[in-house]
Design a protein around this motif. Structure first.
Motif, PDB file in Angstrom:
ATOM      1  N   VAL A 150     -62.731  71.388 -41.353  1.00  0.00           N
ATOM      2  CA  VAL A 150     -61.845  70.298 -41.542  1.00  0.00           C
ATOM      3  C   VAL A 150     -62.608  68.790 -41.777  1.00  0.00           C
ATOM      4  O   VAL A 150     -63.489  68.581 -40.744  1.00  0.00           O
ATOM      5  N   GLY A 151     -62.558  68.142 -42.802  1.00  0.00           N
ATOM      6  CA  GLY A 151     -63.280  66.875 -42.815  1.00  0.00           C
ATOM      7  C   GLY A 151     -62.409  65.779 -42.555  1.00  0.00           C
ATOM      8  O   GLY A 151     -61.157  65.747 -43.193  1.00  0.00           O
ATOM      9  N   VAL A 152     -62.590  64.767 -41.994  1.00  0.00           N
ATOM     10  CA  VAL A 152     -61.941  63.715 -41.400  1.00  0.00           C
ATOM     11  C   VAL A 152     -62.526  62.262 -41.900  1.00  0.00           C
ATOM     12  O   VAL A 152     -63.737  62.358 -41.413  1.00  0.00           O
ATOM     13  N   GLN A 153     -61.909  61.375 -42.663  1.00  0.00           N
ATOM     14  CA  GLN A 153     -62.358  60.010 -42.574  1.00  0.00           C
ATOM     15  C   GLN A 153     -61.792  59.459 -41.886  1.00  0.00           C
ATOM     16  O   GLN A 153     -60.429  59.240 -41.703  1.00  0.00           O
ATOM     17  N   ILE A 154     -62.425  58.629 -40.818  1.00  0.00           N
ATOM     18  CA  ILE A 154     -61.803  57.825 -39.663  1.00  0.00           C
ATOM     19  C   ILE A 154     -62.216  56.323 -39.903  1.00  0.00           C
ATOM     20  O   ILE A 154     -63.631  56.158 -39.982  1.00  0.00           O
ATOM     21  N   PRO A 155     -61.432  55.635 -39.971  1.00  0.00           N
ATOM     22  CA  PRO A 155     -61.781  53.967 -40.241  1.00  0.00           C
ATOM     23  C   PRO A 155     -62.382  53.437 -39.109  1.00  0.00           C
ATOM     24  O   PRO A 155     -62.010  53.856 -37.740  1.00  0.00           O
ATOM     25  N   ASN A 156     -63.185  52.507 -38.971  1.00  0.00           N
ATOM     26  CA  ASN A 156     -63.475  51.615 -37.820  1.00  0.00           C
ATOM     27  C   ASN A 156     -62.333  50.750 -37.341  1.00  0.00           C
ATOM     28  O   ASN A 156     -61.847  50.233 -38.318  1.00  0.00           O
ATOM     29  N   VAL A 157     -62.228  50.875 -36.320  1.00  0.00           N
ATOM     30  CA  VAL A 157     -60.968  50.096 -35.419  1.00  0.00           C
ATOM     31  C   VAL A 157     -61.695  48.610 -35.494  1.00  0.00           C
ATOM     32  O   VAL A 157     -60.926  47.832 -35.625  1.00  0.00           O
ATOM     33  N   ILE A 158     -62.866  48.375 -34.974  1.00  0.00           N
ATOM     34  CA  ILE A 158     -63.469  47.006 -34.864  1.00  0.00           C
ATOM     35  C   ILE A 158     -64.608  47.307 -35.344  1.00  0.00           C
ATOM     36  O   ILE A 158     -65.354  48.166 -35.312  1.00  0.00           O
ATOM     37  N   THR A 159     -65.203  45.937 -36.065  1.00  0.00           N
ATOM     38  CA  THR A 159     -66.722  45.851 -36.430  1.00  0.00           C
ATOM     39  C   THR A 159     -67.188  44.700 -35.588  1.00  0.00           C
ATOM     40  O   THR A 159     -66.909  43.448 -35.518  1.00  0.00           O
TER      41      THR A 159
END
Length: 144
Positions: free
Chosen positions: A113-122
């Motif tokens: 299972v591959g998941v692209q997870i965005p940054n919530v904060i930077t």
């Protein structure tokens, strides 16, 4: 003589064909998370292509972030099934690929299972440093 030599090969080929076991539609599922997601769900479909029952005895997972279960334990010849997977995002960011292995008798099938997870904060810069002998002046950060 040539026919006699082919009989063991034919028996071996038939044995392998009959022991085909579980055939999955895909071995990899790619998902994309949104910032509000806490977990994602995926489903692998499969079919028992063999001529005897297949029992799923275990599902080995590579990360505590995964949970996996099949819709039943034993699959008759020709029966279809589903493997449900839950990926808990936790503090992961970026691209994550996690593996699980379905164990059915002597057969082991690796799935991913591959998941692209965005940054919530930077936060920039990521590190603030004060060097020895430097004046203790305030440092600034940007939170995006």
């Amino acid at each position: 003589m040539k026919t006699t030599a082919l009989i063991p090969l034919f028996v071996l080929a038939m044995t392998l064909a009959c022991a085909a076991g579980l055939k999955f539609d895909t071995s990899t599922i790619e998902l994309k998370a949104t910032p509000s997601d806490e977990q994602l769900e995926a489903q692998f479909s499969f079919k028992n292509t063999g001529d005897s029952e297949v029992e799923v005895t275990d599902i080995d997972i590579s990360c505590s972030c995964l949970k996996a279960s099949t819709d039943q334990k034993v699959y008759a010849p020709g029966a279809s099934g589903k493997l449900d997977v839950i990926f808990k995002l936790g503090s992961f960011t970026g691209y994550q690929k996690k593996a699980l292995t379905v164990v059915a008798g002597k057969e082991r099938k690796r799935l991913e299972v591959g998941v692209q997870i965005p940054n919530v904060i930077t936060i920039t810069p990521e590190i603030a440093e004060w060097h020895i002998g430097e004046d203790p002046e305030p440092k600034s950060f940007k939170v995006l």
